[in-house]
Design a protein around this motif. Structure first.
Motif, short mmCIF file in Angstrom:
data_model
loop_
_atom_site.label_atom_id
_atom_site.label_comp_id
_atom_site.label_asym_id
_atom_site.label_seq_id
_atom_site.Cartn_x
_atom_site.Cartn_y
_atom_site.Cartn_z
N VAL A 1 3.28 -29.04 -11.12
CA VAL A 1 3.20 -28.03 -10.08
C VAL A 1 4.26 -26.96 -10.37
O VAL A 1 5.42 -27.28 -10.63
N ASP A 2 3.88 -25.69 -10.34
CA ASP A 2 4.81 -24.64 -10.72
C ASP A 2 5.61 -24.13 -9.53
O ASP A 2 5.41 -24.56 -8.39
N THR A 3 6.54 -23.24 -9.82
CA THR A 3 7.42 -22.67 -8.81
C THR A 3 7.24 -21.16 -8.77
O THR A 3 7.25 -20.50 -9.81
N LEU A 4 7.09 -20.61 -7.57
CA LEU A 4 6.99 -19.16 -7.37
C LEU A 4 8.28 -18.66 -6.74
O LEU A 4 8.70 -19.14 -5.69
N ARG A 5 8.92 -17.72 -7.39
CA ARG A 5 10.09 -17.04 -6.81
C ARG A 5 9.59 -15.75 -6.16
O ARG A 5 8.96 -14.93 -6.82
N PHE A 6 9.87 -15.57 -4.87
CA PHE A 6 9.46 -14.34 -4.22
C PHE A 6 10.54 -13.85 -3.27
O PHE A 6 11.41 -14.61 -2.85
N ALA A 7 10.49 -12.55 -2.98
CA ALA A 7 11.49 -11.92 -2.12
C ALA A 7 10.78 -11.19 -0.99
O ALA A 7 9.62 -10.78 -1.12
N THR A 8 11.48 -11.04 0.12
CA THR A 8 10.97 -10.23 1.23
C THR A 8 11.83 -8.98 1.36
O THR A 8 13.03 -9.01 1.09
N ALA A 9 11.22 -7.89 1.78
CA ALA A 9 11.93 -6.64 1.97
C ALA A 9 11.23 -5.85 3.06
O ALA A 9 10.05 -6.05 3.34
N ARG B 1 21.54 -2.76 -3.11
CA ARG B 1 21.94 -3.63 -4.22
C ARG B 1 21.52 -5.08 -3.96
O ARG B 1 21.21 -5.82 -4.89
N ASN B 2 21.54 -5.50 -2.69
CA ASN B 2 21.12 -6.87 -2.37
C ASN B 2 19.63 -7.05 -2.60
O ASN B 2 19.17 -8.10 -3.05
N MET B 3 18.84 -6.01 -2.28
CA MET B 3 17.41 -6.09 -2.51
C MET B 3 17.13 -6.16 -4.01
O MET B 3 16.27 -6.91 -4.46
N VAL B 4 17.90 -5.39 -4.80
CA VAL B 4 17.74 -5.44 -6.24
C VAL B 4 18.06 -6.83 -6.76
O VAL B 4 17.36 -7.39 -7.60
N THR B 5 19.12 -7.44 -6.23
CA THR B 5 19.50 -8.79 -6.64
C THR B 5 18.39 -9.78 -6.34
O THR B 5 18.00 -10.60 -7.18
N GLY B 6 17.84 -9.73 -5.12
CA GLY B 6 16.81 -10.68 -4.73
C GLY B 6 15.51 -10.51 -5.48
O GLY B 6 14.82 -11.49 -5.79
N ALA B 7 15.17 -9.26 -5.79
CA ALA B 7 13.88 -8.99 -6.44
C ALA B 7 13.94 -9.05 -7.96
O ALA B 7 12.89 -9.10 -8.60
N SER B 8 15.14 -9.08 -8.53
CA SER B 8 15.26 -8.99 -9.99
C SER B 8 14.62 -10.18 -10.69
O SER B 8 14.13 -10.04 -11.81
N THR B 9 14.64 -11.35 -10.06
CA THR B 9 14.03 -12.53 -10.68
C THR B 9 12.73 -12.93 -10.00
O THR B 9 12.15 -13.97 -10.33
N ALA B 10 12.28 -12.12 -9.05
CA ALA B 10 11.08 -12.47 -8.29
C ALA B 10 9.81 -12.16 -9.07
O ALA B 10 9.74 -11.19 -9.82
N GLU B 11 8.81 -13.01 -8.87
CA GLU B 11 7.49 -12.76 -9.43
C GLU B 11 6.57 -12.12 -8.40
O GLU B 11 5.48 -11.67 -8.74
N LEU B 12 7.04 -12.04 -7.16
CA LEU B 12 6.27 -11.41 -6.09
C LEU B 12 7.24 -10.94 -5.03
O LEU B 12 8.24 -11.61 -4.75
N ALA C 1 10.61 -2.30 -6.32
CA ALA C 1 9.71 -3.32 -6.87
C ALA C 1 9.02 -2.82 -8.13
O ALA C 1 8.86 -3.55 -9.11
N ALA C 2 8.62 -1.54 -8.12
CA ALA C 2 7.99 -0.97 -9.31
C ALA C 2 9.00 -0.84 -10.44
O ALA C 2 8.69 -1.13 -11.61
N LEU C 3 10.22 -0.40 -10.11
CA LEU C 3 11.26 -0.22 -11.12
C LEU C 3 11.62 -1.55 -11.78
O LEU C 3 11.83 -1.62 -13.00
N LEU C 4 11.66 -2.62 -10.99
CA LEU C 4 12.01 -3.94 -11.50
C LEU C 4 10.82 -4.66 -12.12
O LEU C 4 10.95 -5.80 -12.57
N THR D 1 27.45 -3.81 -12.43
CA THR D 1 26.18 -3.13 -12.53
C THR D 1 25.11 -4.07 -13.07
O THR D 1 25.40 -4.90 -13.93
N ALA D 2 23.91 -3.95 -12.53
CA ALA D 2 22.75 -4.66 -13.08
C ALA D 2 21.89 -3.65 -13.82
O ALA D 2 21.60 -2.57 -13.30
N GLY D 3 21.49 -3.99 -15.05
CA GLY D 3 20.80 -3.01 -15.89
C GLY D 3 19.49 -3.48 -16.44
O GLY D 3 19.25 -4.68 -16.60
N MET D 4 18.64 -2.50 -16.76
CA MET D 4 17.33 -2.72 -17.39
C MET D 4 17.20 -1.79 -18.57
O MET D 4 17.29 -0.57 -18.43
N VAL D 5 17.01 -2.35 -19.75
CA VAL D 5 17.00 -1.57 -20.98
C VAL D 5 15.77 -0.66 -21.02
O VAL D 5 14.62 -1.11 -20.86
#
Length: 437
Positions: free
Chosen positions: A9-17, A104-115, A137-140, A427-431
């Motif tokens: 059974v897999d695991t889904l990481r998701f965030a609310t905003a 920044r907190n929303m970025v932290t929560g959504a950075s590893t989210a799949e949804l 969400a689009a940027l991440l 800072t959190a970055g995306m190449v």
């Protein structure tokens, strides 16, 4: 049953905003409560806290608003993580803040989210924070978004209200250039699914609503259980950051030398020819150990130990990738970053750059632009980035790093900048790529 390639059974990481008072924490509390994921003592504590606040019934938002300051103010100011499971899937959820100053907190929560679940108050429709959260969400590159139009009970459960909000949000997403929208698309592949709900009353959260018979789509939990997720990791190029070298030196295995870590993306196969970066030396995979047992194939995000045919100098921070298409090690990097520290980020700042398991010294050469999330417009030459700002930076590293563009691989396209003096995350970055020559 939603399973991984290995059959578990897999695991889904998701965030609310969402904006303040849109009902993020209430939705999460309703998910936990109605999916029978709340322990009796937790529910009793919530009932007592609700009674102390003069409320007749339990305030389910308190299941996630764990900080005392949040409970006193009735708002979410930090990322509250919760874990629950259903027979079909396990979940890790992050309830993120709605205030602009906590971007920044929303970025932290959504950075590893799949949804990401973006809530909208049906009475207010799409507001500035809705557009901001959609842009993040689009940027991440969050693979899936649920637009949850909440408080439908306060607008008489009227379908036209929901349809208008969903249409406006869709139009904005199209302006952002988000793929997966438009008529005739496969619902599994759509970037966003819109669902009308009432988190307070429980409509379309876990159970279908009896008052919105005009809606024929899934409930929030049904969509969370069914959406396709981890399979995308195994379809990306193979990337294996080495976390540590293991040499047990036992009588049974006197010459054992393995390289342990978590597969960031793609698939590892015994016999595959690989390159070790940044050195560029090549060899083949002679063995893969998973949970102490040899296997022929392993996929992201499994943690394994890899054995190599040649005796190469491999250590923590090296990256194993396919020999035929490895990422080119670079020292000059252009990236989109979210600055999370209170101290501004300025050109000339010396930092530590942590990429996967590798940490190198770096300097901020330039900050060409700052991003306005409302419309994704760029303001040139801002001079600095302050807390919650998102912008473009140019970095120069002391040693090469083998990174991908974030758009191609989230795990190996992400990094953080650290203050070398005290270890604080700056800072959190995306190449994005390399700077223009």
């Amino acid at each position: 049953m939603t399973t991984t390639p290995s059959g578990t059974v897999d695991t889904l990481r998701f965030a609310t905003a969402g904006s303040v008072d849109d009902g993020k924490s209430t939705l999460v509390g309703r998910l936990l409560h109605d999916s029978k994921s709340v322990l009796a003592d937790q529910l009793e504590a919530v009932e007592r806290a609700s009674a102390n606040r003069g409320q007749e019934g339990p305030d389910l938002a308190l299941l996630t608003d764990g900080l005392r300051a949040e409970r006193e103010q009735g708002i979410t100011i930090d990322v509250a993580y919760r874990y629950f499971a259903t027979p079909r899937r396990r979940f890790i959820l992050a309830d993120t803040p709605g205030h602009v100053q906590y971007t920044r907190n929303m970025v932290t929560g959504a950075s590893t989210a799949e949804l990401t679940v973006i809530l909208v108050d049906a009475r207010n429709g799409v507001v500035e924070q809705t557009r901001r959260h959609a842009a993040i969400a689009a940027l991440l590159r969050v693979p899936h978004v649920v637009l949850a139009v909440n408080k439908m009970d306060l607008v008489g459960y009227r379908e036209p209200v929901f349809a208008t909000i969903a249409e406006e949000f869709t139009a904005y997403a199209t302006e952002l250039g988000i793929p997966g929208w438009g008529p005739g698309g496969n619902p599994q592949e759509k970037w966003c699914t819109a669902i009308p709900i009432s988190a307070l009353a429980g409509d379309n959260v876990v159970e279908p609503s009896a008052t919105m018979d005009w809606y024929g789509g899934p409930t929030v939990l049904e969509h969370l259980e069914a959406v396709r997720t981890t399979g995308s990791l195994s379809r990306e190029p193979m990337r294996f950051p080495v976390q540590y070298v293991t040499r047990p030196r036992t009588a049974e295995h006197p010459d054992y030398r393995g390289y342990a870590g978590q597969i960031a993306s793609g698939t590892l196969r015994v016999g595959e020819r690989i390159a070790v970066l940044p050195s560029g030396r090549t060899t083949t995979i002679s063995g893969i150990d998973l949970l102490g047992e040899p296997v022929e194939v392993a996929r992201a995000p499994q943690s394994v130990t890899v054995l190599l045919s040649a005796d190469l100098d491999v250590g923590r921070g090296d990256l194993i990738a396919p020999a035929g298409a490895p990422p080119a090690p670079v020292r000059d990097v252009v990236a989109t970053v979210c600055h999370v520290a209170d101290e501004p980020l300025v050109p000339g700042r010396r930092v530590l750059l942590k990429h996967t398991t590798r940490t190198v010294q770096a300097v901020v050469k330039d900050i060409p632009s700052r991003l306005t999330l409302d419309d994704l417009s760029r303001h040139p030459d801002p001079g600095r980035l302050v807390a919650n700002d998102i912008g473009t930076v140019v970095l120069r590293t002391a040693e090469p790093i083998a990174c991908d563009a974030y758009a191609e691989c989230r795990r190996t396209g992400a990094f953080i900048l650290i203050d070398p003096a005290d270890g604080t995350t700056l800072t959190a970055g995306m190449v994005d790529g390399r700077p223009p020559s």
